[in-house]
Scaffold this active site. Structure first.
Site, PDB file in Angstrom:
ATOM      1  NE  ARG A 160      -4.744  -0.891  10.030  1.00  0.00           N
ATOM      2  CZ  ARG A 160      -3.652  -0.663   9.394  1.00  0.00           C
ATOM      3  NH1 ARG A 160      -3.495   0.493   8.867  1.00  0.00           N
ATOM      4  NH2 ARG A 160      -2.619  -1.535   9.342  1.00  0.00           N
TER       5      ARG A 160
ATOM      6  CE  LYS B 230      -1.947  -1.146   3.909  1.00  0.00           C
ATOM      7  NZ  LYS B 230      -1.359  -2.438   4.280  1.00  0.00           N
TER       8      LYS B 230
ATOM      9  NE  ARG C 202       2.165  -4.644  11.194  1.00  0.00           N
ATOM     10  CZ  ARG C 202       3.076  -4.695  10.392  1.00  0.00           C
ATOM     11  NH1 ARG C 202       4.250  -5.227  10.992  1.00  0.00           N
ATOM     12  NH2 ARG C 202       3.292  -3.985   9.230  1.00  0.00           N
TER      13      ARG C 202
ATOM     14  NE  ARG D 158       6.076  -0.406   9.904  1.00  0.00           N
ATOM     15  CZ  ARG D 158       5.082  -0.358   9.349  1.00  0.00           C
ATOM     16  NH1 ARG D 158       4.875   0.173   8.041  1.00  0.00           N
ATOM     17  NH2 ARG D 158       3.975  -1.217   9.623  1.00  0.00           N
TER      18      ARG D 158
ATOM     19  NE  ARG E 135       7.680  -2.475   6.216  1.00  0.00           N
ATOM     20  CZ  ARG E 135       6.520  -2.624   6.307  1.00  0.00           C
ATOM     21  NH1 ARG E 135       5.805  -1.938   5.506  1.00  0.00           N
ATOM     22  NH2 ARG E 135       6.083  -2.972   7.200  1.00  0.00           N
TER      23      ARG E 135
HETATM   24  P1  AP5 Z   1       4.800  -1.631   1.866  1.00  0.00           P
HETATM   25  O1  AP5 Z   1       4.574  -0.799   0.492  1.00  0.00           O
HETATM   26  O2  AP5 Z   1       5.689  -0.790   3.049  1.00  0.00           O
HETATM   27  O3  AP5 Z   1       3.546  -2.468   2.420  1.00  0.00           O
HETATM   28  P2  AP5 Z   1       2.439  -1.703   3.214  1.00  0.00           P
HETATM   29  O4  AP5 Z   1       1.077  -2.476   2.708  1.00  0.00           O
HETATM   30  O5  AP5 Z   1       2.524  -0.367   3.091  1.00  0.00           O
HETATM   31  O6  AP5 Z   1       2.496  -2.362   4.571  1.00  0.00           O
HETATM   32  P3  AP5 Z   1       2.523  -1.847   6.007  1.00  0.00           P
HETATM   33  O7  AP5 Z   1       3.277  -2.795   6.918  1.00  0.00           O
HETATM   34  O8  AP5 Z   1       3.022  -0.598   6.046  1.00  0.00           O
HETATM   35  O9  AP5 Z   1       1.103  -2.220   6.410  1.00  0.00           O
HETATM   36  P4  AP5 Z   1       0.190  -1.788   7.592  1.00  0.00           P
HETATM   37  O10 AP5 Z   1      -0.955  -1.591   7.421  1.00  0.00           O
HETATM   38  O11 AP5 Z   1       0.591  -3.251   8.570  1.00  0.00           O
HETATM   39  O12 AP5 Z   1       1.087  -0.845   8.266  1.00  0.00           O
HETATM   40  P5  AP5 Z   1       0.724   0.497   8.757  1.00  0.00           P
HETATM   41  O13 AP5 Z   1       1.682   1.595   9.033  1.00  0.00           O
HETATM   42  O14 AP5 Z   1      -0.482   1.057   8.140  1.00  0.00           O
HETATM   43  O15 AP5 Z   1       5.704  -2.930   1.213  1.00  0.00           O
HETATM   44  C1  AP5 Z   1       6.110  -3.919   2.403  1.00  0.00           C
HETATM   45  C2  AP5 Z   1       7.737  -4.360   1.720  1.00  0.00           C
HETATM   46  O16 AP5 Z   1       7.585  -4.954   0.384  1.00  0.00           O
HETATM   47  C3  AP5 Z   1       8.553  -3.186   1.355  1.00  0.00           C
HETATM   48  O17 AP5 Z   1       9.576  -3.492   1.877  1.00  0.00           O
HETATM   49  C4  AP5 Z   1       8.289  -2.956  -0.277  1.00  0.00           C
HETATM   50  O18 AP5 Z   1       9.550  -2.820  -0.754  1.00  0.00           O
HETATM   51  C5  AP5 Z   1       8.087  -4.618  -0.713  1.00  0.00           C
HETATM   52  N1  AP5 Z   1       7.245  -4.595  -1.791  1.00  0.00           N
HETATM   53  C6  AP5 Z   1       6.137  -3.703  -2.092  1.00  0.00           C
HETATM   54  N2  AP5 Z   1       5.376  -3.872  -3.024  1.00  0.00           N
HETATM   55  C7  AP5 Z   1       6.012  -5.318  -3.571  1.00  0.00           C
HETATM   56  C8  AP5 Z   1       6.040  -5.885  -4.720  1.00  0.00           C
HETATM   57  N3  AP5 Z   1       4.636  -5.974  -5.466  1.00  0.00           N
HETATM   58  N4  AP5 Z   1       6.739  -7.068  -4.986  1.00  0.00           N
HETATM   59  C9  AP5 Z   1       7.732  -7.400  -3.644  1.00  0.00           C
HETATM   60  N5  AP5 Z   1       8.026  -6.630  -3.031  1.00  0.00           N
HETATM   61  C10 AP5 Z   1       7.177  -5.577  -2.563  1.00  0.00           C
HETATM   62  O19 AP5 Z   1       0.040   0.156  10.392  1.00  0.00           O
HETATM   63  C11 AP5 Z   1       1.009   0.128  11.344  1.00  0.00           C
HETATM   64  C12 AP5 Z   1       0.255  -0.110  12.599  1.00  0.00           C
HETATM   65  O20 AP5 Z   1      -0.537   1.280  12.816  1.00  0.00           O
HETATM   66  C13 AP5 Z   1      -0.830  -0.898  12.689  1.00  0.00           C
HETATM   67  O21 AP5 Z   1      -0.684  -2.283  13.031  1.00  0.00           O
HETATM   68  C14 AP5 Z   1      -1.665  -0.449  13.722  1.00  0.00           C
HETATM   69  O22 AP5 Z   1      -1.181  -0.594  15.300  1.00  0.00           O
HETATM   70  C15 AP5 Z   1      -1.776   1.053  13.628  1.00  0.00           C
HETATM   71  N6  AP5 Z   1      -2.660   1.766  12.702  1.00  0.00           N
HETATM   72  C16 AP5 Z   1      -2.382   2.232  11.373  1.00  0.00           C
HETATM   73  N7  AP5 Z   1      -3.622   2.671  10.703  1.00  0.00           N
HETATM   74  C17 AP5 Z   1      -4.643   2.289  11.699  1.00  0.00           C
HETATM   75  C18 AP5 Z   1      -5.947   2.403  11.669  1.00  0.00           C
HETATM   76  N8  AP5 Z   1      -6.556   3.062  10.549  1.00  0.00           N
HETATM   77  N9  AP5 Z   1      -6.734   2.083  12.963  1.00  0.00           N
HETATM   78  C19 AP5 Z   1      -6.172   1.627  13.911  1.00  0.00           C
HETATM   79  N10 AP5 Z   1      -4.639   1.176  13.917  1.00  0.00           N
HETATM   80  C20 AP5 Z   1      -4.064   1.629  12.908  1.00  0.00           C
END
Ligand code: AP5
Length: 214
Positions: free
Chosen positions: A87, A13, A171, A160, A126
């Site tokens: 979410r 994402k 997660r 992270r 990552r």
């Molecule tokens: P990346 O693009 O970083 O993936 P992502 O989907 O953004 O993953 P996140 O881990 O950031 O998602 P998340 O939803 O768990 O975390 P968030 O920060 O929102 O890609 C991942 C890796 O793969 C990278 O190394 C990239 O280079 C590689 N990659 C990408 N595309 C690829 C491809 N096509 N092929 C191969 N490799 C590829 O949330 C973190 C925490 O915050 C949550 O656990 C929660 O505690 C809190 N939180 C955040 N938002 C909320 C909410 N709305 N409500 C409640 N709690 C929340």
């Protein structure tokens, strides 16, 4: 145009959102990034958020809806990419109401589908630039020059705290229990589209561009 990117942790994402920002001048609204910034702020709220995130659980709806509400006021005409928000069903309802109140709406909801095993490999490899936030991967997207950010030239990188195997399991569970019901919610509204998130990054970007052109 406002877009929601929805998918499990590591689905890509953030990677695709940053490309849309660079290519279309849209604004990325990542609640994960906002919460990590709150964590760094050293406030009591930041402390509470840090504990929840480290466990891989979801932060309360009230906190994240408040963060998004604040950002929507400064959005302008560029359009937003909601990355990691909504979410929960409560967050989805709140987003609808917040946008409606501003005479706006969601135009595309794009599900990024990736196998669970691939998510583990992606999250564990990552790393990000500590200066500009560009996201890399040890094997699938290393920096062009070792130890130097392609985007800004910084030599500082971070990993992270919630990218451990244990936190990732929590997660993923949170995704399936609390977030995946949103797929039915947006499908019922006729808004849900999907891409193969297992494809290479350029192919995923092309598939998203094709959906946005419809
Ligand atoms: P990346 O693009 O970083 O993936 P992502 O989907 O953004 O993953 P996140 O881990 O950031 O998602 P998340 O939803 O768990 O975390 P968030 O920060 O929102 O890609 C991942 C890796 O793969 C990278 O190394 C990239 O280079 C590689 N990659 C990408 N595309 C690829 C491809 N096509 N092929 C191969 N490799 C590829 O949330 C973190 C925490 O915050 C949550 O656990 C929660 O505690 C809190 N939180 C955040 N938002 C909320 C909410 N709305 N409500 C409640 N709690 C929340």
């Amino acid at each position: 145009m406002n877009i929601i990117l929805i998918g499990p942790p590591g689905a890509g994402k953030g990677t695709q959102a940053r490309r849309l920002v660079a290519e279309r001048g849209m604004v990325q609204l990542s609640t994960g990034d906002m919460l990590r910034a709150a964590k760094e702020s050293g406030t009591e709220m930041g402390q509470r958020v840090a504990e929840v995130m480290a466990q891989g659980a979801l932060v309360t709806d009230e906190i994240v809806i408040g963060l998004i509400d604040e950002k929507l006021d400064s959005l302008g005409d560029a359009g937003a990419i909601f990355d990691g928000f909504p979410r929960t069903l409560a967050q989805a309802d709140a987003l609808d109401a917040l946008l409606r109140g501003r005479g706006s709406r969601i135009d595309h909801v794009i599900e990024m589908r990736v196998d669970d095993e691939a998510l583990v490999t992606r999250v564990s490899g990552r790393f990000s630039c500590a200066s500009c936030g560009e996201v890399y991967h040890d094997t699938t997207r290393p920096t062009a020059r070792p130890g130097v950010c392609d985007s800004c030239g910084s030599t500082e990188f971070t990993r992270r705290a919630d990218d451990t195997a244990e936190a990732l399991r929590a997660r993923l569970m949170a995704y399936y229990k609390q977030t995946s019901p949103l797929l039915g919610y947006y499908h019922a509204k006729g808004a849900l589209q999907g891409v193969d998130g297992m494809a290479e990054m350029d192919a995923v970007a092309a598939e998203i561009a094709a959906l946005l052109a419809r």
